[in-house]
Design a protein around this motif. Structure first.
Motif, PDB file in Angstrom:
ATOM      1  N   THR A 622       0.844  -1.194   0.000  1.00 59.01           N
ATOM      2  CA  THR A 622       0.000   0.000   0.000  1.00 59.01           C
ATOM      3  C   THR A 622       0.879   1.243   0.000  1.00 59.01           C
ATOM      4  OG1 THR A 622      -0.116   0.164   2.411  1.00 59.01           O
ATOM      5  CG2 THR A 622      -1.735  -1.262   1.317  1.00 59.01           C
ATOM      6  N   MET A 623       0.225   2.382  -0.113  1.00 59.35           N
ATOM      7  CA  MET A 623       0.991   3.636  -0.125  1.00 59.35           C
ATOM      8  C   MET A 623       1.702   3.877   1.202  1.00 59.35           C
ATOM      9  SD  MET A 623       1.207   5.241  -2.931  1.00 59.35           S
ATOM     10  CE  MET A 623       1.990   6.653  -2.168  1.00 59.35           C
ATOM     11  N   ALA A 624       1.200   3.308   2.293  1.00 58.80           N
ATOM     12  CA  ALA A 624       1.818   3.523   3.598  1.00 58.80           C
ATOM     13  C   ALA A 624       2.881   2.484   3.916  1.00 58.80           C
ATOM     14  CB  ALA A 624       0.754   3.510   4.692  1.00 58.80           C
ATOM     15  N   SER A 625       3.128   1.565   3.013  1.00 58.79           N
ATOM     16  CA  SER A 625       4.088   0.494   3.286  1.00 58.79           C
ATOM     17  C   SER A 625       5.517   0.989   3.188  1.00 58.79           C
ATOM     18  CB  SER A 625       3.864  -0.662   2.314  1.00 58.79           C
ATOM     19  OG  SER A 625       4.126  -0.238   0.984  1.00 58.79           O
ATOM     20  N   ASN A 626       6.424   0.223   3.805  1.00 56.41           N
ATOM     21  CA  ASN A 626       7.848   0.579   3.762  1.00 56.41           C
ATOM     22  C   ASN A 626       8.382   0.578   2.340  1.00 56.41           C
ATOM     23  OD1 ASN A 626       7.717   0.724   6.503  1.00 56.41           O
ATOM     24  ND2 ASN A 626       8.754  -1.228   6.898  1.00 56.41           N
ATOM     25  N   VAL A 629       7.754   4.087   1.036  1.00 56.61           N
ATOM     26  CA  VAL A 629       8.490   5.115   1.785  1.00 56.61           C
ATOM     27  C   VAL A 629       9.984   5.033   1.505  1.00 56.61           C
ATOM     28  CG1 VAL A 629       9.091   5.919   4.092  1.00 56.61           C
ATOM     29  CG2 VAL A 629       6.750   5.212   3.593  1.00 56.61           C
ATOM     30  N   LEU A 630      10.538   3.854   1.582  1.00 53.37           N
ATOM     31  CA  LEU A 630      11.988   3.700   1.408  1.00 53.37           C
ATOM     32  C   LEU A 630      12.417   4.031  -0.016  1.00 53.37           C
ATOM     33  CD1 LEU A 630      12.595   0.474   3.521  1.00 53.37           C
ATOM     34  CD2 LEU A 630      12.981   2.848   4.180  1.00 53.37           C
ATOM     35  N   ASN A 631      11.583   3.689  -0.993  1.00 54.39           N
ATOM     36  CA  ASN A 631      11.914   4.048  -2.378  1.00 54.39           C
ATOM     37  C   ASN A 631      11.907   5.557  -2.577  1.00 54.39           C
ATOM     38  OD1 ASN A 631      12.289   1.848  -4.577  1.00 54.39           O
ATOM     39  ND2 ASN A 631      10.713   0.985  -3.243  1.00 54.39           N
ATOM     40  N   GLU A 637      17.714  10.892  -1.921  1.00 50.11           N
ATOM     41  CA  GLU A 637      19.154  10.894  -1.681  1.00 50.11           C
ATOM     42  C   GLU A 637      19.939  11.086  -2.969  1.00 50.11           C
ATOM     43  OE1 GLU A 637      19.833   7.198   0.220  1.00 50.11           O
ATOM     44  OE2 GLU A 637      19.249   7.912   2.200  1.00 50.11           O
ATOM     45  N   SER A 638      19.299  10.802  -4.108  1.00 46.57           N
ATOM     46  CA  SER A 638      19.972  10.989  -5.392  1.00 46.57           C
ATOM     47  C   SER A 638      19.880  12.452  -5.803  1.00 46.57           C
ATOM     48  CB  SER A 638      19.334  10.094  -6.458  1.00 46.57           C
ATOM     49  OG  SER A 638      19.310   8.748  -6.042  1.00 46.57           O
ATOM     50  N   SER A 639      20.722  12.795  -6.732  1.00 46.37           N
ATOM     51  CA  SER A 639      20.701  14.169  -7.248  1.00 46.37           C
ATOM     52  C   SER A 639      19.618  14.260  -8.310  1.00 46.37           C
ATOM     53  CB  SER A 639      22.065  14.523  -7.843  1.00 46.37           C
ATOM     54  OG  SER A 639      22.048  15.832  -8.369  1.00 46.37           O
ATOM     55  N   ASN A 640      18.588  15.034  -8.039  1.00 45.55           N
ATOM     56  CA  ASN A 640      17.436  15.122  -8.927  1.00 45.55           C
ATOM     57  C   ASN A 640      17.157  16.568  -9.311  1.00 45.55           C
ATOM     58  OD1 ASN A 640      16.760  12.285  -8.649  1.00 45.55           O
ATOM     59  ND2 ASN A 640      16.023  12.792  -6.603  1.00 45.55           N
ATOM     60  N   VAL A 669      14.967   8.756   7.559  1.00 40.81           N
ATOM     61  CA  VAL A 669      15.635  10.051   7.378  1.00 40.81           C
ATOM     62  C   VAL A 669      16.773  10.213   8.373  1.00 40.81           C
ATOM     63  CG1 VAL A 669      15.321  12.543   7.546  1.00 40.81           C
ATOM     64  CG2 VAL A 669      13.630  11.164   6.342  1.00 40.81           C
ATOM     65  N   LYS A 670      16.539   9.792   9.610  1.00 39.83           N
ATOM     66  CA  LYS A 670      17.587   9.904  10.633  1.00 39.83           C
ATOM     67  C   LYS A 670      18.827   9.107  10.263  1.00 39.83           C
ATOM     68  CE  LYS A 670      15.178  10.836  14.994  1.00 39.83           C
ATOM     69  NZ  LYS A 670      14.857  10.279  16.333  1.00 39.83           N
TER      70      LYS A 670
END
Length: 1032
Positions: A622-626, A629-631, A637-640, A669-670
């Protein structure tokens, strides 16, 4: 004009150069001379309108000249032109020029003379016509008959004058041919049924005496209405501008025949008329011929092919002549009645002879009709519209020619006419024109045209016919993509959506492109989303690169409306967008699909969709799954590019609303470089990205505030860059306001951040800005209120680190107690009141530590000396020490943050009446500092009671149900009961509503609340009767 006749004219023009005549065979000049003579006659007839006889004469003269010009043309085009014929033609041409010369020299006082001169010219032309050799018309028998008939009429023409004048000498007429040069004239040819198949001509001749002769027809038509304008009479007479023959008329109907048939008697009739005549006889033996009254043995009908051909040839020539007269009449129109008559005649030709429409176009009548659409009379405009429609029917060339005029623009304008027939006529014309593909774009580009058609389409209740016609026009216009876009911009989406769903791949791409460009209202976006979402999603998933680009743009437009979020989710868009972001890789596309997909996803999530129920792939995530979020964090973290980062930040901000995904976000994030990337984006030159990341960090600050402070302190120029230029009040942007609120939201206890702010001399700038906003009001800028709240929040954060000497010194130096008191009393913002009360509470907790009791006197006599000195020399302000009754020491608002000295108590008590429980709670917290065990409770309770604090706190209990508010209020009431004496106890016990609230809190509150209420109830239960002394 027929093709055969045109060919002969062209041939004559090419061969006439060999003629050694003045006229040189110029057919165009003959026509010009004829038109000039008719125009002059019309002007003269108009000027002598009061003299009816001469008016009629001029009418007949015009007809003779026109008919003679046709004979001249025939002479020019004949293949057997003899020398005599050429001389006769030259003489006729000179006579025509002479007639024009007479007309041009006309003077009103020479009316009779002019008529007599023209009569002589007409007679002379008749003589010339009679001299034409029969061999000239070897293969054109009808032309010979025409010339003979016209010759006889013109030789016998006589014109009556109203008064006798001595005629002036006539201009010299052309000399007639010498008798010896005149060719032998053939015997007179009978003008009855020349093409009879069976009967002898002599048998019929006597039966046709009642058929009108051509001139009689002209005279009868010209005299029907003597008051009619001369030009109108010329038009009526021009109906028979070609010479007529008795044989053309049916003996029964007295009208020109369309289908001539010959019966046994040899007489020719109209087929329909003679058939009806035969049907009147029941006994076949009694049938007689209507003309001869002889009995007929047979009812057989034989088509008179030759006569029909002659009639058809005459009609063709006559219609061409009528069209020319109509063109001339429309060019010279001046009255409504005349124009209406001419239009009626033109309508008759257009309806009866579709083959003549080309002539109508070629001669220029179409342009004149378009000009009539601006005519003042609405009947004229209506008729002109109707005729233009006839000209456009089943004729693409005609439609194209009409499209080059102003007819389309004028027709569109007439859609708003209050006259229904005009509206209907305009709609019918547009229906015909819209059938021609080349005109679709031009019709659609008329300003306001499509909007008027849409309004008419939906006005079925008032005009059903117009509604159907407008619907048909819009359907035709929908073949042009630009018109589809214009319809959508004006609120008519059906063509656009139908094309998107059912059209070709190219059309779908165009329509999707339009959807991405046009501005849709909220309601329109919802309707479009419901119908277009499945098709657009399919185009993204399986379309070509250009179709995908168009579909992405359209979905971005639709998803921008938050009401469409649910519709798009139900259409299955989430799986496609997640696939585009995380798994699908297509290179060399004309669009950044990752950026577009993330933007659409952010729009949908911001609409408030349930994150934990939206499936994003077949694995059940689901949208709330890890997984999601992790993706997202990995991508950050990449340069976008900034636009992609903005969309990713928006998605993360939405995910923080779910407790499950919020924990994952904070943890990820931490532990990653994302925290540095996020903090670094604060300084992005992209304003929108900077705003989005500050909002996200503000949301995360309660969970990882110290981490964010650590990242800020490691960034060059932070945190001071977040609060720079506080004194610049002309540019309070959203980003500036959010930056201040972000700093205020970070942990107040973080000394590192507070000292960093102090080191950059932040406090003076903030105070200056606050004073400026208070003086000028928050209306000076849209974000002034939020900015003010952020600045006050930054000041409050310093009160959490008063243990640090540098911080304490700064707050004393700038008299923070007075600053917060002023904010509490002078602002209307709930948040600022809450912050000010919170700041006062923290400052007040330090007052007992900062307030020092006065030193005691060592000797009594020193008091006496002091008293003597005081009386002798007066008191000194420096020697007088004020002792605070509550804090039992020397207090001031600046040095010890004393609320009493700052007169903040009144403001805090006023906040207890506030509707916002947050404001009330912080005000109670600040007042509770005055009832602490370290202060003088007796004096404090006495002071507060004098300010009616007990009643106000009891009101708080009754007005608010928040647990934390109850706890602070009950704690204060318990203190009042303990130290307040009988009067307070009586006031509390007498308030029945408070007693009820107290019991409710005792039953439903938490442990601490029940403890507070229990103590209060114990005090009230132990109260003796009020006639006795109250004891604890």
């Amino acid at each position: 004009m027929s093709e055969h006749f045109t060919t002969r004219l062209t041939k004559a023009m090419s061969t006439s150069n060999s003629d050694q005549t003045t006229f040189h065979g110029d057919i165009t000049l003959v026509a010009s001379l004829c038109e000039s003579s008719l125009a002059s006659l019309s002007e003269i007839a108009t000027s002598v309108e009061s003299i009816k006889i001469e008016q009629k004469d001029f009418m007949e003269i015009g007809c003779y000249l026109y008919r003679a010009s046709a004979t001249i043309v025939e002479l020019q085009t004949t293949e057997n032109t003899s020398i005599n014929a050429a001389v006769i033609r030259q003489s006729l041409s000179k006579s025509m020029l002479l007639a024009i010369d007479i007309l041009e020299g006309f003077q009103p006082n020479e009316l009779s003379s002019t008529v007599k001169q023209l009569e002589a010219v007409i007679n002379h032309m008749g003589e010339c016509l009679s001299s034409i050799p029969p061999s000239t018309f070897e293969k054109m028998k009808y032309a010979e008959i025409t010339a003979r008939s016209l010759s006889r009429e013109m030789k016998m023409a006589k014109f009556q004058v109203s008064q006798i004048q001595e005629p002036k000498p006539n201009k010299q007429l052309p000399e007639p041919l010498p008798l010896e040069e005149q060719p032998e004239i053939a015997s007179t040819i009978a003008e009855s049924d020349l093409y009879s198949i069976i009967a002898d001509v002599s048998q019929v001749n006597s039966q046709l005496s009642d058929i009108p002769q051509p001139v009689e027809v002209l005279r009868s038509k010209s005299c029907k209405n003597p008051s009619t304008k001369s030009l109108r009479n010329l038009r009526e007479a021009a109906q028979y501008v070609e010479p007529l023959y008795e044989s053309f008329f049916c003996p029964l109907t007295k009208e020109i025949m369309d289908d001539p048939v010959t019966i046994q008697s040899g007489v020719t009739y109209e087929r329909k008329a003679i058939t009806e005549w035969f049907e009147e006889f029941e006994n076949s033996e009694e049938v007689i011929c209507p003309a001869t009254e002889n009995k007929l043995v047979s009812r057989a009908l034989s088509p008179n092919i030759a006569l029909k051909a002659a009639i058809d040839e005459w009609k063709d020539r006559n219609d061409i002549a009528r069209i020319k007269v109509i063109h001339k009449a429309l060019s010279l129109y001046n009255t409504e009645s005349m124009v209406l008559d001419v239009l009626d005649d033109l309508r008759d030709i257009c309806q009866r002879r579709r083959d003549k429409i080309v002539e109508v176009h070629n001669i220029g009548i179409t342009q004149l009709l378009a000009k009539l659409l601006e005519y003042k009379d609405r009947k004229v405009r209506c008729n002109a519209l109707e005729i233009l429609r006839h000209l456009a029917e089943d004729d693409d060339e005609g439609k194209e020619l009409i499209g080059k005029t102003t007819a389309i623009t004028m027709s569109v304008r007439m859609l708003s006419s209050s006259y229904q027939p005009i509206r209907h006529a305009a709609l019918l014309l547009l229906v015909e024109l819209s059938k021609y593909e080349s005109l679709l774009d031009k019709i659609g580009r008329v300003a306001g045209g499509i909007l008027l058609l849409i309004r008419t389409k939906y006005g079925r209740s008032t005009d059903g016919f117009a509604s159907d016609a407008a619907d048909q026009i819009l359907g035709n216009l929908a073949q042009c993509p630009d018109n589809i876009k214009c319809m959508a911009e004006n609120g008519f989406f059906e063509p656009l959506l139908d094309s998107l769903i059912k059209g070709s791949e190219e059309m779908k791409t165009k329509i999707a492109t339009y959807l991405g460009e046009i501005v849709l209202g909220h309601e329109s976006k919802t309707y479009v989303a419901e119908r277009a979402a499945p098709a657009l999603i399919h185009m993204v998933h399986s379309g070509n690169p250009f179709a995908r680009k168009a579909a992405f743009k359209a979905l971005s437009q639709i998803s921008a409306n938050h009401l469409n979020g649910r519709i798009l989710v139900e259409a299955g868009i989430m799986k496609i967008m997640i696939e585009e972001m995380f798994t699908r890789k297509i290179y060399d596309e004309p669009i950044d699909s990752l950026k577009e997909a993330s933007g659409i996803l952010a729009n949908i999530l911001e609409s408030g969709s349930e994150l934990e129920t939206i499936k994003v792939n077949t694995q059940g995530h689901t949208m709330a799954s890890n997984y999601v979020v992790l993706n997202i964090i990995y991508m950050i973290e990449s340069s976008n590019p900034d636009e992609l980062n903005l969309n990713l930040i928006r998605i993360l901000s939405c995910l923080t609303k779910s407790p499950k995904s919020a924990d994952t976000i904070v943890s990820a994030v931490k532990e990653s470089e994302a925290s540095y990337m996020l903090v670094d984006m604060i300084n992005s030159p992209n304003e929108e990205l900077g705003i989005a990341v500050i909002k996200l960090l503000t949301t995360l600050s309660p969970y990882m505030g110290h981490t964010l402070v650590d990242r800020l302190s490691k960034m060059n120029g932070q945190p001071e860059s977040l609060i720079q230029n506080t004194s610049n009040m002309t540019q309070i942007t959203e980003r500036k306001a959010l930056s201040a609120k972000f700093l205020a939201a970070l942990p107040h206890q973080n000394l590192t951040l507070n000292l960093a702010l102090l080191s950059t001399n932040t406090v003076p700038g903030i105070l200056q800005t606050i004073n400026h906003i208070q003086r000028n009001g928050i209306r000076s800028s849209r974000y002034a209120s939020a900015y003010l709240e952020g600045l006050v929040g930054i000041l409050v954060r310093f009160t959490a680190t008063l243990y640090e000497p540098r911080v304490l010194s700064e707050l004393i130096n700038y008299n923070f107690t007075t600053v917060f008191t002023d904010l509490l009393m002078k602002t209307h913002s709930n948040e600022i009141k809450r912050l000010a009360a919170n700041g006062l509470q923290k400052l007040s907790t330090q007052t007992i530590n900062l307030s020092k009791p006065p030193k005691p006197n060592r000797k009594k006599f020193m008091n006496l000396i002091y008293l003597l000195n005081f009386r002798c020399f007066g008191s000194s302000s420096k020697s007088k020490v004020h002792v605070c009754p509550v804090h039992r020491g020397a207090c001031s608002s600046q040095s010890t943050f004393c609320l009493i000295e700052a007169r903040a108590v009144e403001g805090l008590l006023a906040c207890l009446d506030h509707q916002d429980p947050e404001v009330v709670e912080d005000a109670l917290s600040a007042l509770c500092t005055l009832l602490d065990d370290k202060v003088d409770l007796d004096n404090s309770v006495k002071m507060l009671n004098e300010m009616n604090a007990t009643q106000q706190v009891m009101k708080v209990v009754k007005d608010h149900k928040k647990e934390s508010v109850w706890q602070k209020a009950f704690w204060m009431i318990e203190r009042f009961l303990t130290k307040g004496g009988h009067r307070i106890a009586f006031a509390v016990s007498e308030d029945r509503l408070f007693d009820t609230t107290l019991v409710t809190a005792f039953h439903h509150g938490d442990v601490y609340t029940r403890q507070m209420t229990e103590k209060i109830l114990m005090y009230l239960d132990k109260m003796p009767s009020f006639t006795n002394t109250f004891t604890m």
